[in-house]
Design a protein around this motif. Sequence first.
Motif, PDB file in Angstrom:
ATOM      1  N   TRP A  83       0.526  -1.122  -0.007  1.00  0.00           N
ATOM      2  CA  TRP A  83       0.407  -0.201  -0.091  1.00  0.00           C
ATOM      3  C   TRP A  83       1.005   1.381   0.049  1.00  0.00           C
ATOM      4  O   TRP A  83       1.867   1.246   0.459  1.00  0.00           O
ATOM      5  CB  TRP A  83      -0.854  -0.077   0.993  1.00  0.00           C
ATOM      6  N   LEU A  84       0.282   2.308  -0.428  1.00  0.00           N
ATOM      7  CA  LEU A  84       1.044   3.424  -0.727  1.00  0.00           C
ATOM      8  C   LEU A  84       2.229   3.550  -1.506  1.00  0.00           C
ATOM      9  O   LEU A  84       3.293   4.650  -0.566  1.00  0.00           O
ATOM     10  CB  LEU A  84       1.203   4.429   1.093  1.00  0.00           C
ATOM     11  N   GLY A  85       2.955   2.590  -2.204  1.00  0.00           N
ATOM     12  CA  GLY A  85       3.755   2.376  -2.491  1.00  0.00           C
ATOM     13  C   GLY A  85       4.596   2.157  -2.351  1.00  0.00           C
ATOM     14  O   GLY A  85       6.430   2.224  -2.143  1.00  0.00           O
TER      15      GLY A  85
ATOM     16  N   TRP B 223       5.309  -2.136   6.299  1.00  0.00           N
ATOM     17  CA  TRP B 223       4.125  -2.363   6.482  1.00  0.00           C
ATOM     18  C   TRP B 223       4.340  -2.939   7.782  1.00  0.00           C
ATOM     19  O   TRP B 223       3.817  -2.960   8.542  1.00  0.00           O
ATOM     20  CB  TRP B 223       3.553  -2.799   5.548  1.00  0.00           C
TER      21      TRP B 223
END
Length: 474
Positions: free
Chosen positions: A180-182, A188
């Motif tokens: 997510w979000l690159g 994460w």
Amino acid sequence: MSTMDTTGDGLGQRATARVVLISAAAALGGFLFGFDTAVINGAVDAIRGGFALDAAQTGFAVSCALLGSALGAWYAGMLANRFGRVRTMQVAAALLVVSALGSGLVTGVWDLVLWRLVGGIGVGVASVIAPTYIAEVSPAHIRGRLGSMQQLAIVLGIFAALLSDAWLAGVAGGAAEPLWLGLAAWRWMFLVATLPALVYGTLVLGVPESPRHLVAKGRLDEARVVLRNVLNMHNEAALDNKLRDIEDSLRSEHKPRLRDLCGKTAGLLPVVWVGILLSVFQQFVGINVIFYYSSTLWHSVGFSEADSFTITVVTSIVNVLVTLVAIALVDKVGRKPLLVVGSAGMAITLGLMAWCFSQATGSGATLSLPGATGVVALVAANAYVVFFGVSWGPVVWVLLGEMFPNRIRATALAVAAAAQWLANFAITSTFPALAELGLTFAYGLYAGFALLSLLFVLAGVRETKGIELEDMRA
């Protein structure tokens, strides 16, 4: 208020639901301890590849948090004695939130090291304060079970970290792949640690201060209220006796100093040496190699990345289950018998693992275990976790929380915990290099330490089951 045990311990104390709940809240520090230290398991290969690290650099990147933990453990006793157990737990939670955010957003290996050190300080503080606090609010007859909640929380934290690592890597298609979000999945893995840290910080806002700390600070009325509410002690004579016992044990209380731990046995009190050696042996048997490097280990002997993650999660589930067994046994069987069984079992299973890896063929990325040897190694590894989880995992934390006399407890526990983190660092940072020399040598070394731990327990550890904290001696 409902009670768990209507008979109590004969001193007017009852195991109320409230003492269980506040012990559980404090033990969440152990959850963060387990989560923060194990979460890097799934990120090791991605970090090593992404930052082009050699074996020594990888070992340091993984283990640097443990240096911070030693520092946090060292100062935790002083902070706890000055500001109280509850405020110190709140500080630990704040440090862990900041570390999780920083570690997930790093741009290079050295700022990862920095943020891991910050998180390590928080883990070190929590590792000292949680068992101290739990021991100080618990009735003697169930203190072992409540103290074991710290280890249960640790292994649940390890399980949650490894499960989240496996899930994030699976969703992204690999730990190094973008999610997510690159941001890569391994980032994460660190960022999700903010959630349990925030929960912990919120929950400890609602727990009362330790009655022994309140007595030490002269706040007797507050201590009386805590004893009455937490232990359901409504008999005023019993309350007076309990407060008097605490005051007597703290009569020589002064600003804690390291010199308080000094004795004739190689410069320290015998009980302090026992605490230090318990901490060191708990790490020198190599348990955290399983939880920090297991994904890399199984991958290196022929398992796929996905299978390696699955094996690691299964191992952590085994760890949780046997910790529950330990909680059921620690106040019935006692501390010392469990340690004896654990040491013997670990020496055998580690020796078996060393033999299995001596049968490996190939080298580097082509290393593999022939025939049924891989299955035997997996069984031995999980049996090793069983023996550790039912003994040295929870029992050492129970003993460290209760074995020291009141007047030196926080300081002695800080020293013992600092020794534990330094031992953890030594084992964790050297494993990549030892593995390059040969896994047979590495696991044979850990088996030797397990055997030494058995001799140490038989000769130097005394039973503390059922003894009041005020009656502990140096």
